[in-house]
Design a protein around this motif. Structure first.
Motif, PDB file in Angstrom:
ATOM      1  N   LYS A 109       9.633   9.941  -5.485  1.00  0.00           N
ATOM      2  CA  LYS A 109       9.283  10.078  -6.765  1.00  0.00           C
ATOM      3  C   LYS A 109       9.185   8.868  -7.399  1.00  0.00           C
ATOM      4  O   LYS A 109       8.323   8.713  -8.409  1.00  0.00           O
ATOM      5  CB  LYS A 109       9.927  11.176  -7.498  1.00  0.00           C
ATOM      6  CG  LYS A 109       9.913  12.685  -6.838  1.00  0.00           C
ATOM      7  CD  LYS A 109      10.645  13.735  -7.663  1.00  0.00           C
ATOM      8  CE  LYS A 109      10.041  15.225  -6.933  1.00  0.00           C
ATOM      9  NZ  LYS A 109      10.948  16.189  -7.893  1.00  0.00           N
ATOM     10  N   ASN A 110      10.025   8.012  -7.531  1.00  0.00           N
ATOM     11  CA  ASN A 110      10.266   6.896  -8.424  1.00  0.00           C
ATOM     12  C   ASN A 110       9.363   5.789  -7.648  1.00  0.00           C
ATOM     13  O   ASN A 110       8.566   4.960  -8.521  1.00  0.00           O
ATOM     14  CB  ASN A 110      11.752   6.283  -8.250  1.00  0.00           C
ATOM     15  CG  ASN A 110      12.819   6.828  -9.037  1.00  0.00           C
ATOM     16  OD1 ASN A 110      12.316   7.717 -10.052  1.00  0.00           O
ATOM     17  ND2 ASN A 110      14.107   6.856  -8.833  1.00  0.00           N
ATOM     18  N   VAL A 111       9.011   5.798  -6.379  1.00  0.00           N
ATOM     19  CA  VAL A 111       8.177   4.908  -5.940  1.00  0.00           C
ATOM     20  C   VAL A 111       6.719   5.250  -6.368  1.00  0.00           C
ATOM     21  O   VAL A 111       6.036   4.308  -6.670  1.00  0.00           O
ATOM     22  CB  VAL A 111       8.489   5.078  -4.360  1.00  0.00           C
ATOM     23  CG1 VAL A 111       6.999   4.300  -3.629  1.00  0.00           C
ATOM     24  CG2 VAL A 111       9.452   4.332  -3.531  1.00  0.00           C
ATOM     25  N   LYS A 112       6.506   6.513  -6.246  1.00  0.00           N
ATOM     26  CA  LYS A 112       5.225   7.327  -6.668  1.00  0.00           C
ATOM     27  C   LYS A 112       5.005   6.774  -8.178  1.00  0.00           C
ATOM     28  O   LYS A 112       3.910   6.223  -8.597  1.00  0.00           O
ATOM     29  CB  LYS A 112       5.132   8.492  -6.424  1.00  0.00           C
ATOM     30  CG  LYS A 112       3.720   8.894  -6.947  1.00  0.00           C
ATOM     31  CD  LYS A 112       3.598  10.602  -6.777  1.00  0.00           C
ATOM     32  CE  LYS A 112       2.372  11.145  -7.228  1.00  0.00           C
ATOM     33  NZ  LYS A 112       2.255  12.561  -7.168  1.00  0.00           N
ATOM     34  N   SER A 113       5.987   7.178  -8.860  1.00  0.00           N
ATOM     35  CA  SER A 113       5.779   6.748 -10.378  1.00  0.00           C
ATOM     36  C   SER A 113       5.523   5.293 -10.623  1.00  0.00           C
ATOM     37  O   SER A 113       4.699   5.127 -11.483  1.00  0.00           O
ATOM     38  CB  SER A 113       6.956   7.289 -11.287  1.00  0.00           C
ATOM     39  OG  SER A 113       7.024   7.009 -12.595  1.00  0.00           O
ATOM     40  N   GLY A 117       2.137   3.561 -12.141  1.00  0.00           N
ATOM     41  CA  GLY A 117       2.190   2.939 -13.302  1.00  0.00           C
ATOM     42  C   GLY A 117       1.896   1.550 -13.310  1.00  0.00           C
ATOM     43  O   GLY A 117       1.055   0.895 -14.228  1.00  0.00           O
ATOM     44  N   ALA A 118       2.015   0.709 -12.114  1.00  0.00           N
ATOM     45  CA  ALA A 118       1.625  -0.612 -11.777  1.00  0.00           C
ATOM     46  C   ALA A 118       0.131  -0.510 -11.711  1.00  0.00           C
ATOM     47  O   ALA A 118      -0.618  -1.666 -12.072  1.00  0.00           O
ATOM     48  CB  ALA A 118       2.255  -1.204 -10.657  1.00  0.00           C
ATOM     49  N   ASP A 119      -0.283   0.620 -11.004  1.00  0.00           N
ATOM     50  CA  ASP A 119      -1.834   0.474 -10.692  1.00  0.00           C
ATOM     51  C   ASP A 119      -2.623   0.582 -12.125  1.00  0.00           C
ATOM     52  O   ASP A 119      -3.592   0.094 -12.232  1.00  0.00           O
ATOM     53  CB  ASP A 119      -2.197   1.480  -9.913  1.00  0.00           C
ATOM     54  CG  ASP A 119      -3.535   1.814  -9.263  1.00  0.00           C
ATOM     55  OD1 ASP A 119      -4.104   0.489  -9.021  1.00  0.00           O
ATOM     56  OD2 ASP A 119      -4.167   2.812  -9.101  1.00  0.00           O
ATOM     57  N   ASN A 168       0.916  -1.173   0.138  1.00  0.00           N
ATOM     58  CA  ASN A 168       0.037   0.022  -0.087  1.00  0.00           C
ATOM     59  C   ASN A 168       1.003   1.307   0.184  1.00  0.00           C
ATOM     60  O   ASN A 168       1.754   1.411   0.904  1.00  0.00           O
ATOM     61  CB  ASN A 168      -1.091   0.141   1.231  1.00  0.00           C
ATOM     62  CG  ASN A 168      -1.893  -0.902   1.216  1.00  0.00           C
ATOM     63  OD1 ASN A 168      -2.445  -1.314   0.092  1.00  0.00           O
ATOM     64  ND2 ASN A 168      -2.174  -1.564   2.129  1.00  0.00           N
ATOM     65  N   VAL A 169       0.647   1.974  -0.973  1.00  0.00           N
ATOM     66  CA  VAL A 169       1.460   3.379  -1.268  1.00  0.00           C
ATOM     67  C   VAL A 169       0.366   4.473  -1.084  1.00  0.00           C
ATOM     68  O   VAL A 169      -0.358   4.526  -1.843  1.00  0.00           O
ATOM     69  CB  VAL A 169       2.289   3.281  -2.208  1.00  0.00           C
ATOM     70  CG1 VAL A 169       2.971   4.707  -2.596  1.00  0.00           C
ATOM     71  CG2 VAL A 169       3.335   2.382  -2.504  1.00  0.00           C
ATOM     72  N   LYS A 170       0.621   5.360  -0.145  1.00  0.00           N
ATOM     73  CA  LYS A 170      -0.433   6.532  -0.004  1.00  0.00           C
ATOM     74  C   LYS A 170       0.262   7.483  -0.766  1.00  0.00           C
ATOM     75  O   LYS A 170       1.327   8.224  -0.264  1.00  0.00           O
ATOM     76  CB  LYS A 170      -0.698   6.620   1.127  1.00  0.00           C
ATOM     77  CG  LYS A 170      -1.377   5.638   1.810  1.00  0.00           C
ATOM     78  CD  LYS A 170      -1.630   5.854   3.291  1.00  0.00           C
ATOM     79  CE  LYS A 170      -2.730   4.582   3.683  1.00  0.00           C
ATOM     80  NZ  LYS A 170      -3.202   5.017   5.235  1.00  0.00           N
ATOM     81  N   THR A 171      -0.218   7.814  -1.905  1.00  0.00           N
ATOM     82  CA  THR A 171       0.620   8.836  -2.804  1.00  0.00           C
ATOM     83  C   THR A 171       0.404  10.116  -2.335  1.00  0.00           C
ATOM     84  O   THR A 171       1.314  11.230  -2.227  1.00  0.00           O
ATOM     85  CB  THR A 171      -0.043   8.847  -4.459  1.00  0.00           C
ATOM     86  OG1 THR A 171      -1.420   9.032  -4.278  1.00  0.00           O
ATOM     87  CG2 THR A 171       0.312   7.518  -4.864  1.00  0.00           C
ATOM     88  N   LEU A 172      -0.774  10.600  -1.630  1.00  0.00           N
ATOM     89  CA  LEU A 172      -0.999  11.899  -0.978  1.00  0.00           C
ATOM     90  C   LEU A 172       0.247  12.168   0.114  1.00  0.00           C
ATOM     91  O   LEU A 172       0.538  13.124   0.035  1.00  0.00           O
ATOM     92  CB  LEU A 172      -2.223  11.860  -0.447  1.00  0.00           C
ATOM     93  CG  LEU A 172      -2.600  13.360   0.400  1.00  0.00           C
ATOM     94  CD1 LEU A 172      -2.676  14.380  -0.743  1.00  0.00           C
ATOM     95  CD2 LEU A 172      -4.007  13.206   1.053  1.00  0.00           C
ATOM     96  N   ILE A 173       0.528  11.145   0.799  1.00  0.00           N
ATOM     97  CA  ILE A 173       1.382  11.169   1.957  1.00  0.00           C
ATOM     98  C   ILE A 173       2.911  11.439   1.222  1.00  0.00           C
ATOM     99  O   ILE A 173       3.814  12.223   1.593  1.00  0.00           O
ATOM    100  CB  ILE A 173       1.645  10.120   2.749  1.00  0.00           C
ATOM    101  CG1 ILE A 173       0.226  10.239   3.748  1.00  0.00           C
ATOM    102  CG2 ILE A 173       2.860  10.190   3.650  1.00  0.00           C
ATOM    103  CD1 ILE A 173      -0.012   8.919   4.658  1.00  0.00           C
ATOM    104  N   LEU A 174       2.966  10.757  -0.021  1.00  0.00           N
ATOM    105  CA  LEU A 174       4.317  10.908  -0.735  1.00  0.00           C
ATOM    106  C   LEU A 174       4.828  12.316  -1.348  1.00  0.00           C
ATOM    107  O   LEU A 174       5.449  12.859  -1.161  1.00  0.00           O
ATOM    108  CB  LEU A 174       4.430  10.027  -1.773  1.00  0.00           C
ATOM    109  CG  LEU A 174       4.946   8.401  -1.411  1.00  0.00           C
ATOM    110  CD1 LEU A 174       5.097   7.603  -2.856  1.00  0.00           C
ATOM    111  CD2 LEU A 174       6.445   8.445  -0.990  1.00  0.00           C
TER     112      LEU A 174
END
Length: 89
Positions: free
Chosen positions: A70-74, A78-80, A5-11
């Motif tokens: 930034k790489n994690v978010k991207s 992309g995977a999503d 789970n990656v919370k892009t807002l927190i990123l």
């Protein structure tokens, strides 16, 4: 299989905070100027050199962390999107 789970807002918030921190960093780097001689002046000069080195290292660490986030978010987005495309078929 475990779920990531990656919370892009927190990123985004973290990236913004770290970017602001770098921007607030002093533009004029510390200078190692010895105005007197002696043991104390030598020790103070050595301490200042260490502080300058730590400042540079922390700036690099923050810059690298921003790049990593930034790489994690991207990658996550992309995977999503790829997963979503598979389910659309």
């Amino acid at each position: 299989m475990s779920e990531i789970n990656v919370k892009t807002l927190i990123l985004d918030e973290s990236i913004s905070k770290m970017t602001n921190l770098l921007e607030k960093s002093p533009n004029n780097p510390l200078t190692n100027i010895v105005v007197s001689k002696g043991f104390v002046a030598d020790e103070m000069s050595e301490i200042l050199s260490m502080v300058m080195s730590m400042d540079e290292s922390i700036d690099k660490l923050i810059t690298n962390t921003i790049g990593f986030m930034k790489n994690v978010k991207s990658t996550y987005i992309g995977a999503d999107n790829t997963s979503a495309d598979i389910f659309k078929e």
